[in-house]
Structure formats: structure tokens, C-alpha cells
Design an enzyme around this catalytic site. Structure first.
Site, short mmCIF file in Angstrom:
data_model
loop_
_atom_site.label_atom_id
_atom_site.label_comp_id
_atom_site.label_asym_id
_atom_site.label_seq_id
_atom_site.Cartn_x
_atom_site.Cartn_y
_atom_site.Cartn_z
CG ASP A 67 33.80 41.92 36.39
OD1 ASP A 67 33.67 42.33 37.44
OD2 ASP A 67 35.12 41.38 36.14
CG ASN A 136 45.38 36.15 33.31
OD1 ASN A 136 45.04 37.20 34.09
ND2 ASN A 136 44.79 35.16 32.86
CG HIS A 138 42.13 38.71 34.61
ND1 HIS A 138 41.70 37.40 34.91
CD2 HIS A 138 41.59 39.51 35.51
CE1 HIS A 138 41.47 37.47 36.04
NE2 HIS A 138 41.43 38.44 36.51
CD GLU A 143 40.53 35.53 32.13
OE1 GLU A 143 41.97 35.86 32.36
OE2 GLU A 143 39.89 35.62 32.98
#
Ligand code: F6R
Length: 242
Positions: A67, A136, A138, A143
Site C-alpha cells: 500500500d 482491527n 486489517h 479495513e
């Protein structure tokens, strides 16, 4: 899925680096999928040590990163381009023309994502994908969501991520609000996946990702379906796993 439990971050880094080193040794022209973030920094340091000791040759390796922030120039020290050069690429003999990240400077998201998908397709897919794990669940910037995103896409960063990142920038306005990320399908198509995780603050994410139901609300949970996924985690990160 194989889980390698290590005593601490140092040992996690050494074990992950050994796996990557084995990949580069067995297939000198391999395609490595790479991650940024604090967790893989030790792994990269170990790879640099092995390179300096003459144990590894990266001349034939190609890399594709997960990313990049949209809108950050490469020379910005918060860009993932900068991170990869700082922690790995400048210290090894990889051909820098064969190190790829999404182009954060391309304002047209469709163009940037298509171009990155083309690169991933043209190199022929990923042999080994290194991943960190978000609190979380990810992976990359994928996400929690109602569905799994397939290939490279542009994501709006959540308010909590923007606030968490604010400490690295002069002001809230300077924090990137979007990012380009590889999709879940691309990650799953990697022949081998190595996840590095460290620290008690990741224990719940580890438990939900690797011992809970497979759901897009915990993106990493899809890795339970991958035929060759190795999780290298320290005792603290595995503390909720009995
Ligand atoms: C990094 C990335 C993120 C991180 C994750 C964990 O390229 O895509 O998914 O791997 O946020 O970050 P750290 O390692 O900083 O806890």
C-alpha cells in the site's frame, strides 16, 4: 495455517527473516510482497544483516508493496516509498527499478489502481507476501467491511486511523485521508503468506483473525483459508490463544 510462537519481537523478526531468506535462496528471481509499519522493521534489519554477511543476494528479486498513501510525495518521510528505502532497499542489492509500490502521487485513483494491478499481473504474481496485522484485523489498508475487496483500490482512511497518524505530521490537514492498497484477492493469490505480529495489544486481533469466524469484518480472518500461511507471533500476541 502454521503458527510459530516466539519469545519476543527479536525472535519473531529472526524467524520471519529466515523464512524470507529461504525464499530468496530457493528462488533468486522471486516476487516478494512487502509490508510497512512498525512490526516488519526488525525483520528487514535481520535481512540486511544477512545480506551484509554475504548470505543473501537480492539482485534477481522483484518486490511489490501492499500500500501507499495517496497524495504523499516519495520524499516525504511518512510515505511508504521512503520507509521501504530507509529500512530495506537502500541497504541491499535489489534492483530499485524492480521495487514497486502503488503511485501515491497519481491523483486519479482509477488510473493508479489499474496501473498497480497491471504491474502485479505482469510480474506474474507473488511468491511470498509479508503482512503485519492491524488492531482491527486489517491487512494492507483493507479495513473491516461488508465484503472482501478484490484487487488494488483506493480507501478512505477511517477517522481513527487519521487521528492515530496525526502525530507523524505537522497538522491534521497534512495527514493523508486516502490510500491505495492491494486487495484481498491479490493477497490470497500469493503462494505463501507470512504474517508477523508482536505485542499484547495485538492479542485480540490475533485471536479474532486466526481463531474466530472468517468474515470481512475481520479482514485477516480470510487467511485461515490460505493453503500456505505462516503466522509468526510472539507470546504476548498469542496470549489469548489457549
Ligand atoms: C503496512 C500495512 C498495515 C500494517 C498494520 C500493522 O503496509 O499495510 O496493514 O501492517 O497496520 O501495523 P504495525 O506493524 O505498525 O502495527
Amino acid at each position: 495455517m502454521v503458527i510459530i510462537k516466539t519469545k519476543n519481537y527479536e525472535e519473531m523478526s529472526a524467524r520471519a527473516a529466515n523464512i524470507i531468506a529461504a525464499q530468496v535462496t530457493m528462488k533468486p528471481n522471486c516476487i516478494l510482497g512487502l509490508a510497512t509499519g512498525s512490526t516488519p522493521i526488525g525483520t528487514y534489519a535481520k535481512l540486511v544483516e544477512k545480506y551484509n554477511a554475504g548470505e543473501l543476494d537480492f539482485a534477481g528479486v522483484t518486490s511489490v508493496n501492499l500500500d501507499e498513501y495517496k497524495g504523499l510525495p516519495k520524499e516525504n518521510d511518512q510515505s511508504y516509498y521512503y520507509f521501504m528505502h530507509d529500512h530495506l532497499f537502500s541497504h541491499i542489492n535489489i534492483d530499485q527499478r524492480r521495487t514497486f509500490l502503488p503511485d501515491g502521487t497519481e491523483p486519479d485513483a482509477k488510473k493508479a489502481c489499474e496501473a498497480y494491478n497491471d504491474i502485479i499481473h505482469s510480474v506474474g504474481g507473488i511468491d511470498l507476501q509479508l503482512l503485519g496485522l492491524g488492531h482491527n484485523g486489517h491487512i494492507g489498508f483493507n479495513e473491516p467491511d461488508d465484503c472482501f475487496a478484490l484487487e488494488t483500490h483506493c480507501v478512505d482512511l477511517t477517522e481513527s486511523t487519521i487521528k492515530a497518524n496525526q502525530r507523524f505530521f505537522a497538522s491534521y490537514d497534512d495527514v493523508p485521508k486516502q490510500a491505495y492498497t492491494m486487495g484481498i484477492k491479490t493477497i490470497l493469490q500469493a503462494k505463501k503468506v507470512v504474517v508477523v505480529v508482536s505485542g499484547a495489544d495485538k492479542a485480540e486481533a490475533v485471536y479474532k483473525s486466526f481463531f474466530g469466524p472468517v468474515t470481512p469484518q475481520v479482514p485477516a480472518s480470510i487467511l485461515q483459508l490460505h493453503p500456505d500461511c505462516i503466522v509468526v507471533a510472539d507470546e504476548a500476541a498469542l496470549s489469548l490463544v489457549k
